[in-house]
Design an enzyme around this catalytic site. Structure first.
Site, PDB file in Angstrom:
ATOM      1  N   GLU A 140       0.746 -77.868 130.287  1.00 14.52           N
ATOM      2  CA  GLU A 140       2.172 -77.523 130.316  1.00 14.52           C
ATOM      3  C   GLU A 140       2.831 -77.970 131.607  1.00 14.52           C
ATOM      4  OE1 GLU A 140       3.298 -73.467 129.400  1.00 14.52           O
ATOM      5  OE2 GLU A 140       3.359 -73.944 127.279  1.00 14.52           O
ATOM      6  N   HIS A 167     -24.706 -81.620 124.246  1.00  8.61           N
ATOM      7  CA  HIS A 167     -25.132 -81.947 122.891  1.00  8.61           C
ATOM      8  C   HIS A 167     -23.928 -82.235 122.005  1.00  8.61           C
ATOM      9  CE1 HIS A 167     -29.368 -80.705 123.550  1.00  8.61           C
ATOM     10  NE2 HIS A 167     -28.786 -80.020 124.521  1.00  8.61           N
ATOM     11  N   LYS A 187      10.653 -74.017 118.345  1.00  9.35           N
ATOM     12  CA  LYS A 187      11.149 -72.632 118.234  1.00  9.35           C
ATOM     13  C   LYS A 187      12.470 -72.589 117.482  1.00  9.35           C
ATOM     14  CE  LYS A 187       9.056 -71.025 122.569  1.00  9.35           C
ATOM     15  NZ  LYS A 187       9.323 -70.530 123.917  1.00  9.35           N
TER      16      LYS A 187
END
Lengths: 420, 420
Positions: A268, A294, A409
């Site tokens: 951010e 792994h 938003k």
């Protein structure tokens, strides 16, 4: 104590030295002018810590509760979660922290089933006070547990938000205990404000030592005694077109949540359009060693040379669990590790992986905790915040805003407004 | 049912059509020649599933155990963990699965304290049979719980490994129940072999339907009825220098472990040096929505244009948890979501975020589960395996090896050999 080792074979030239000097100056200015408030938190929050502790001892409901339910998302939960995960095994008596973050109905239902109202404290954390996920979950809690905020349950709810926010007014209306977040402290830089310090202190963690550790790092940095920070930031900033990703490879399970906090802080803050209109994107990636040896390691080793890697290890786990000196028929090949501790094994794996990555010519650095302690936790938090600010200053971006998340938003709100 | 939607405004030209055609041919050849064995697992494992179920009903120790302890790392645990996390809430009666993966002493101690030998089954999973972390943890279990492998505890231990491996000989020596993994099935492609099917079946999951779902996808793909897979692979492969990262953004908490499985599959398979000696590195990143809208999204939106994003959502969570129709004083701004379900909220967030990312010109695609079901779980596993194979074929790399992780293992071994 934490030690920092840069393994880059890189020496800043004159222009790069100037960049480092100027970025340091910019940070000093940010602190003085209050552009970013987090620099002051380690000192300022000491009063808050003392006050919270006093509140705890005066309030029977709090003392007797066994679970602290933290309702918050993003910067309102990631830091607290990271500290809780790092220190849990050192504070077995700490109250359980339960985080309600994601508005996933299955996940919420499962967590709700583990809450007993009479043994719980609810802390609602939202900087803006109108975070849709947080407020929706808070409403669901009110309904599910019949929280009586006009009466007997008032002492079970604490609010942490910006001064003057809608949530702050709500708390005033009901006479709820409220803590505020300084306006110039963004969510992702807020763990050492009330956002983290209040729930962690109430849970029983040694937040005083966390703040001490953080404070020491801030002081040494501004005194010019943590020069490695500027060098690392300069390396990252001047190589951002080559090493577009920074992998934080932590060799301890308890550090997994910390990588999530780091990902938010880095993504951010540094995923931005710079002053020249160019898109900058330093991508953070968290990995757990040896687990991800792994998994992701192959890509680091043979994939495109677009990553730098930071290894983080704990020298002393203060745990002597040992690999028994047993030989299993036909598997004698693995006996070379017999009678050693797991502590030795995990750190040898870290060293071996670091060496193999470094030998490939990939830039690596190593951060070593002497052990897990509240002081080290405070220090590493501020270390990463300072590093982020330095890189942001060098890249000439606004480290502290997040304009890119607003559009979604608005689309969301319009979607529902249209429907109803 | 799963639906797949590609939102790229991209149409393959003649050369790209040829690339797709040839990659498909290469996959057909891989299957026929046995270069990779995973294509056959959905059918071949049906017998294994039936046999495991029969074994369970004939063995009282297994039936009565409450916890299945899986000792394994990387490909030996990630897939099983992913399936367990996805299906847990649909199979509340399933036995608890406890994964011992990381050789972190604090983490191990904590997990050991939750094991009761008399109520546990131990499954040791290692393809090579000499994985140092797995064998060390197995030895620690033997010592801690006094496992008597010559006598009474023999029925509590199951081994899953390659035919003829050291671990396989060990199991023979003690007369332990052993299942083998086909040699041409690599760890990261092995979840539908004994590696995943045995523990999941013993736990009580409907592995038969998982295999059915997987089988359907394999059949349709080879019948040429899943063309979107080739198109997606071609877009990724031909844009790999631009979109170096693929973000898998899953909108459900139960899919978090699945993103870890995907990261291993993608990173180990596609992080390679190609036939021309060039380093290819498609970096996979897992994100959880809406959580990471408050973290990583800013970087996707405004950072460098180096990512493509796959959204994965669940249309019907089969859960009606609702946001109560309560108005909180001064926070009325959030009331637009009142009386809706969390199911609606989380999916609307997915749609809104997808739209905002897509409007920025970032390539996105959407995978939608009608609901969480064993069949869909099987299908999505094979979908990602096929996608990985296709991209690998188009990039002209060896998708199935992992040479880059050997050096670290050798350094580790030498470190201890030298010391002793």
């Amino acid at each position: 104590m934490i030690t920092y080792r840069l393994d880059y074979d890189w020496h800043p030239d004159e222009a790069e030295e100037k960049l480092m000097f100027e970025a340091f100056g910019k940070i000093v200015e940010e602190r003085e002018k209050g552009v970013a408030g987090y620099y002051h938190l380690p000192e300022d929050s000491k009063l808050l810590e003392a006050e919270t502790r006093a509140y705890l001892s005066s309030n029977e409901t709090l003392r007797e509760c066994e679970t602290i339910v933290v309702v918050g998302i993003g910067g309102s939960s990631l830091g607290t979660k990271a500290v809780d995960a790092m220190l849990r095994h050192k504070f077995p008596e700490a109250k359980r922290l339960l985080f309600l973050e994601n508005p996933d109905p299955v996940d919420l239902n499962e967590k709700f089933s583990r809450i007993e109202k009479e043994k719980s404290l609810f802390i609602v954390v939202s900087k803006s006070g109108t975070t849709i996920e947080t407020m929706s979950i808070f409403k669901a809690l009110i309904a599910r547990f019949g929280l009586d905020l006009a009466g007997g349950d008032r002492s079970r709810v604490i609010v942490i938000t910006d001064e003057g926010s809608a949530l702050c007014s709500y708390a005033d209306h009901h006479g709820l205990k409220a803590y505020t977040i300084p306006e110039n402290v963004g969510g992702r830089f807020s763990v050492l404000s009330a956002v983290g310090i209040v729930p962690l202190t109430l849970a029983g963690y040694d937040t005083c030592s966390i703040l001490e550790g953080a404070s020491g790092m801030v002081r040494r940095f501004f005194d010019g005694r943590e020069k490695h920070l500027e060098k690392k930031a300069a390396f990252i900033a001047t190589h951002n077109d080559i090493y577009r990703m920074n992998v934080l490879f932590v060799y301890a399970s308890c550090l997994e949540a910390f990588t999530r906090w780091y990902v938010q802080l880095w993504a951010e803050s540094l995923g931005k359009i710079d002053a020249k209109g160019q898109r900058i994107g330093l991508t953070p990636i968290g990995q757990i060693g040896p687990l991800d040896q792994h998994s992701f390691l192959q890509l680091i080793m043979e994939g495109a040379r677009d990553k730098s890697v930071t290894f983080l290890k704990i020298a002393d786990f203060e745990n002597d669990l040992r690999i028994p000196d047993i030989s299993l028929e036909n598997i004698e090949k693995t006996d070379y590790i017999n009678a050693r501790t797991f502590n030795e094994l995990i750190n040898a794996e870290c060293d071996a992986t670091l060496q193999s990555v470094s030998e490939e010519g990939i830039p690596v650095d190593l951060i070593t905790f002497d052990k897990v302690s509240p002081g080290n936790v405070g220090e590493i938090i501020v270390y990463y915040e300072l590093l982020t600010s330095l890189v942001g200053a060098m890249l000439d971006i606004d480290t502290y805003n997040q304009p890119g998340v607003e559009r979604g938003k608005n689309i969301l709100m319009n979607k529902f407004a249209k429907d109803s």
